[in-house]
Scaffold this motif. Sequence first.
Motif, PDB file in Angstrom:
ATOM      1  N   ALA A   1      14.752  -5.180 -19.111  1.00 38.43           N
ATOM      2  CA  ALA A   1      14.305  -4.220 -20.124  1.00 38.43           C
ATOM      3  C   ALA A   1      13.146  -3.398 -19.576  1.00 38.43           C
ATOM      4  O   ALA A   1      12.240  -3.925 -18.927  1.00 38.43           O
ATOM      5  N   THR A   2      13.188  -2.092 -19.841  1.00 43.07           N
ATOM      6  CA  THR A   2      12.067  -1.239 -19.458  1.00 43.07           C
ATOM      7  C   THR A   2      10.859  -1.571 -20.323  1.00 43.07           C
ATOM      8  O   THR A   2      10.990  -2.045 -21.452  1.00 43.07           O
ATOM      9  N   GLY A   3       9.683  -1.301 -19.794  1.00 42.10           N
ATOM     10  CA  GLY A   3       8.477  -1.581 -20.555  1.00 42.10           C
ATOM     11  C   GLY A   3       7.239  -1.260 -19.747  1.00 42.10           C
ATOM     12  O   GLY A   3       7.323  -0.768 -18.607  1.00 42.10           O
ATOM     13  N   PRO A   4       6.080  -1.510 -20.318  1.00 42.54           N
ATOM     14  CA  PRO A   4       4.823  -1.255 -19.599  1.00 42.54           C
ATOM     15  C   PRO A   4       4.595  -2.296 -18.520  1.00 42.54           C
ATOM     16  O   PRO A   4       5.245  -3.338 -18.480  1.00 42.54           O
ATOM     17  N   GLY A   5       3.644  -2.017 -17.651  1.00 47.52           N
ATOM     18  CA  GLY A   5       3.320  -2.980 -16.606  1.00 47.52           C
ATOM     19  C   GLY A   5       2.245  -2.434 -15.693  1.00 47.52           C
ATOM     20  O   GLY A   5       1.695  -1.355 -15.926  1.00 47.52           O
ATOM     21  N   GLU A   6       1.956  -3.188 -14.651  1.00 39.94           N
ATOM     22  CA  GLU A   6       0.903  -2.824 -13.709  1.00 39.94           C
ATOM     23  C   GLU A   6       1.488  -2.383 -12.381  1.00 39.94           C
ATOM     24  O   GLU A   6       2.444  -2.982 -11.870  1.00 39.94           O
ATOM     25  N   ILE A   7       0.925  -1.324 -11.836  1.00 37.22           N
ATOM     26  CA  ILE A   7       1.264  -0.840 -10.505  1.00 37.22           C
ATOM     27  C   ILE A   7       0.056  -1.050  -9.610  1.00 37.22           C
ATOM     28  O   ILE A   7      -1.067  -0.706  -9.975  1.00 37.22           O
ATOM     29  N   SER A   8       0.300  -1.627  -8.486  1.00 35.53           N
ATOM     30  CA  SER A   8      -0.785  -1.881  -7.534  1.00 35.53           C
ATOM     31  C   SER A   8      -1.053  -0.630  -6.714  1.00 35.53           C
ATOM     32  O   SER A   8      -0.121   0.021  -6.237  1.00 35.53           O
ATOM     33  N   GLN A   9      -2.332  -0.298  -6.559  1.00 38.19           N
ATOM     34  CA  GLN A   9      -2.717   0.792  -5.681  1.00 38.19           C
ATOM     35  C   GLN A   9      -3.254   0.206  -4.393  1.00 38.19           C
ATOM     36  O   GLN A   9      -4.161  -0.640  -4.402  1.00 38.19           O
ATOM     37  N   SER A  10      -2.683   0.641  -3.281  1.00 38.85           N
ATOM     38  CA  SER A  10      -3.003   0.034  -1.991  1.00 38.85           C
ATOM     39  C   SER A  10      -3.494   1.079  -1.002  1.00 38.85           C
ATOM     40  O   SER A  10      -3.160   2.266  -1.101  1.00 38.85           O
ATOM     41  N   LEU A  11      -4.266   0.617  -0.055  1.00 40.91           N
ATOM     42  CA  LEU A  11      -4.739   1.429   1.062  1.00 40.91           C
ATOM     43  C   LEU A  11      -3.976   0.987   2.303  1.00 40.91           C
ATOM     44  O   LEU A  11      -3.940  -0.192   2.637  1.00 40.91           O
ATOM     45  N   THR A  12      -3.338   1.948   2.974  1.00 43.46           N
ATOM     46  CA  THR A  12      -2.543   1.632   4.164  1.00 43.46           C
ATOM     47  C   THR A  12      -3.414   1.689   5.408  1.00 43.46           C
ATOM     48  O   THR A  12      -4.054   2.710   5.689  1.00 43.46           O
ATOM     49  N   LEU A  13      -3.439   0.585   6.143  1.00 42.17           N
ATOM     50  CA  LEU A  13      -4.191   0.495   7.394  1.00 42.17           C
ATOM     51  C   LEU A  13      -3.248   0.050   8.516  1.00 42.17           C
ATOM     52  O   LEU A  13      -2.222  -0.593   8.257  1.00 42.17           O
ATOM     53  N   TYR A  14      -3.616   0.384   9.746  1.00 37.58           N
ATOM     54  CA  TYR A  14      -2.783   0.036  10.898  1.00 37.58           C
ATOM     55  C   TYR A  14      -3.615  -0.739  11.918  1.00 37.58           C
ATOM     56  O   TYR A  14      -4.826  -0.536  12.046  1.00 37.58           O
ATOM     57  N   GLY A  15      -2.944  -1.610  12.627  1.00 37.55           N
ATOM     58  CA  GLY A  15      -3.636  -2.394  13.630  1.00 37.55           C
ATOM     59  C   GLY A  15      -2.656  -3.229  14.428  1.00 37.55           C
ATOM     60  O   GLY A  15      -1.498  -2.847  14.603  1.00 37.55           O
ATOM     61  N   LYS A  16      -3.116  -4.408  14.884  1.00 39.04           N
ATOM     62  CA  LYS A  16      -2.248  -5.270  15.675  1.00 39.04           C
ATOM     63  C   LYS A  16      -2.675  -6.729  15.503  1.00 39.04           C
ATOM     64  O   LYS A  16      -3.747  -7.030  14.970  1.00 39.04           O
ATOM     65  N   THR A  17      -1.819  -7.619  15.959  1.00 37.27           N
ATOM     66  CA  THR A  17      -2.114  -9.049  15.892  1.00 37.27           C
ATOM     67  C   THR A  17      -2.988  -9.454  17.076  1.00 37.27           C
ATOM     68  O   THR A  17      -2.970  -8.825  18.144  1.00 37.27           O
ATOM     69  N   ALA A  18      -3.752 -10.524  16.877  1.00 36.54           N
ATOM     70  CA  ALA A  18      -4.609 -11.055  17.936  1.00 36.54           C
ATOM     71  C   ALA A  18      -4.636 -12.573  17.818  1.00 36.54           C
ATOM     72  O   ALA A  18      -4.484 -13.136  16.728  1.00 36.54           O
ATOM     73  N   LEU A  19      -4.836 -13.243  18.957  1.00 39.51           N
ATOM     74  CA  LEU A  19      -4.937 -14.704  18.951  1.00 39.51           C
ATOM     75  C   LEU A  19      -6.192 -15.158  18.221  1.00 39.51           C
ATOM     76  O   LEU A  19      -7.257 -14.526  18.317  1.00 39.51           O
TER      77      LEU A  19
END
Length: 421
Positions: A173-191
């Motif tokens: 069913a359609t209805g109200p709800g919450e939308i998350s606002q996000s900040l997009t960041l870029y990087g890499k994995t590290a040990l």
Amino acid sequence: MKYRNKLRSIFAAVPLAALLACTAALVVPTLVVASAEEEHGEEHGEHEEERGPNGGRLLEEGDLEVELLISERGGTAELRAWISERGKALTKAGDARLAVELTRLGGKVDRFNFAPADGFWLGKGAVEEPHSFDVKVLLARNAERAEWHYESYEGRVEIASEMAAKVGIKTAATGPGEISQSLTLYGKTALAHGSLSHVRARFPGPIKTVLAEIGDRVRKGQKLAEVESNDSLQVYPITSPIDGLVIDKQASSGEYSGERELFTIANYDQLWAELRLFPSQRGQVARGQKVTLQADGQVVDTQVANLVPGTPGQPFVLVRTPIDNRKISWPPDLMLEGQVLVDHVRVPLLVESRALQPLGDGMVVFVKVGDSYEARPVELGRSDGRVTEVLSGLEVGQRYVTANSYLIKADIEKSGAAHAH
């Protein structure tokens, strides 16, 4: 929102959906659609409708004749009609009274009264999308009365509930709800700190045996090699200081160990994501905020652990988040994207993003009423990927298709029922 922008007749023969067959052996079930003529023509003795000189649906009763058309100009759809008696056009306000009722899926009725315009009769008000309805036309001329009833459907199919369940069509069913606002960041994995160990001989001497090879997974304390000490001439073991993977080996039996690195052990069970955060973004990120990492087709949920300066001369700081890498097996230095949750916004109406399907010139959501499913063009607002705000086209409480909506879209496109007036 429109599928097309041109003149279109309101009463084209548009297919109705009739689900005929689907077998469990099919990987992607096919929903077979029957046309309106196939379903209703034999029962009512109807034939393909006649067209008038203006391209509209031609309605006849005795000496009276009405041609009805949906005309789209400037992004607005309007009803136009041409009325005649014994072939003579009726163009004055006192000549006739014309009204049209459009009953939509779900029972909503749009009513239009007509008034003479420039060579035709114009319905008062815009015809909203979708142009899919049961039609009732009422014409009065002096003491004569004429009434017509038609089905003019687009983007609509019929699927029995048993078959819908079988092919995995699900609704919400359609209805109200919450939308998350996000900040997009870029990087890499590290040990992670302490996850890399370089193993040397404590007492230099000849290497007697080598017990580990590159690619071997070893445990803390496991024997990697044996070395004979030059000083004591005793053979002693070289063991792994951590659990991990042998990623480098510089030891062979008979060689002199010296003080060089003989083995390199790495533990990839825990990694760090290091995301670049620039000064203009600094005020939006703090410790503890949720972060969703994406790379290599996999998604990981984590949170901001700390913010540390980058290397000298770099105009950013690093947002560091821990990664449990035991199941996803990401390597170090893997480029990744991070969505940092910075806020929640409450909206009056939203749908699951997977429900959205491109159809015609825009996006649609399929609404369910009984066994009928109909495409509803929607105007969209904000989205966090999981859910999307709907600005217009739906109402709160309507049931809409969430899972496998592509099956309904495929049937509509196959049957030609997508906005085919």
